[in-house]
Design a protein around this motif. Sequence first.
Motif, PDB file in Angstrom:
ATOM      1  N   LEU A  54       0.890  -1.152  -0.003  1.00  0.00           N
ATOM      2  CA  LEU A  54       0.066  -0.121  -0.258  1.00  0.00           C
ATOM      3  C   LEU A  54       0.861   1.318   0.109  1.00  0.00           C
ATOM      4  N   LEU A  62      -2.210   7.572  -0.400  1.00  0.00           N
ATOM      5  CA  LEU A  62      -2.814   7.264   0.993  1.00  0.00           C
ATOM      6  C   LEU A  62      -3.721   8.503   1.538  1.00  0.00           C
ATOM      7  N   HIS A  65      -7.139   9.168  -0.036  1.00  0.00           N
ATOM      8  CA  HIS A  65      -8.077   8.325   0.076  1.00  0.00           C
ATOM      9  C   HIS A  65      -8.275   7.476   1.365  1.00  0.00           C
ATOM     10  N   ALA A  68      -8.015   3.661   1.599  1.00  0.00           N
ATOM     11  CA  ALA A  68      -6.912   3.083   1.817  1.00  0.00           C
ATOM     12  C   ALA A  68      -6.107   3.055   2.849  1.00  0.00           C
ATOM     13  N   ALA A 224      -8.187  -1.874  -1.871  1.00  0.00           N
ATOM     14  CA  ALA A 224      -7.827  -0.332  -1.578  1.00  0.00           C
ATOM     15  C   ALA A 224      -7.497   0.432  -2.602  1.00  0.00           C
ATOM     16  N   VAL A 225      -6.657  -0.230  -3.970  1.00  0.00           N
ATOM     17  CA  VAL A 225      -6.323   0.670  -5.011  1.00  0.00           C
ATOM     18  C   VAL A 225      -7.327   1.073  -5.942  1.00  0.00           C
TER      19      VAL A 225
END
Length: 237
Positions: A54, A62, A65, A68, A224-225
Amino acid sequence: MVSPVTVVKSEGPKLVPFFKATCVYFVLWLPTSSPSWFSALIKCLPIFCLWVFLLAHGFSFLGAHSSARKILAGLIFSALGDAFLIWQEQGYFIHGLLMFAITHILYSSAFGMKPLNVRAGLVITAVSSLSYMLLYPYLSGPFTYLVAVYIALIGFMGWRAIAGLQLANDLWTWTKLSACLGAVLFMVSDLTIAVNKFCFPVPHSRAIIMATYYAAQMLIALSAVECQDVEVARKRT
């Protein structure tokens, strides 16, 4: 929607350390009867690699968002939970349970409350209730309510992950599918832990638990991406 080929090309190389660390865990297969900091490191190493996965997307990503960031925070608490469970026979099982409870709260928040998908919620409620009914006769003391709360939290997390998929409406993306599969695998892993610990020995329980757990964490980390992939796709159109 971003194509699977694009996903493999863009995200695959970042996951290589995770796959290597997972292989190290299964190759070494350190005995659980002699917990040590080395055992904890080997067990947590794949999760550490998902932190790096991540972080490799950049601090700006990060920062932009919150979902994330919440998943990254969940992975941090997961590593703490893994470490506590290394010493579960020494009285740290509840500590590990607490760390993973926080993880599920963070993941639920990352997945969000839209769409609501009441049908998925009812299905998960039924599955969670049946799971607790299976475990209840074997529970005693604080575990009677602690396990109930934990099942509610992981069930809620599973609901929020599954609710976002919307296959029937063709409103899904590969990352929503990833979150859904990850949540389901997490539930399978934790149910296996509970049955093995409280009810009866499950054959090959450790292999089942860890294989589904690592796969679940990888898939949730991948989810998360989504925002980044959507932005890339928009720029190309």
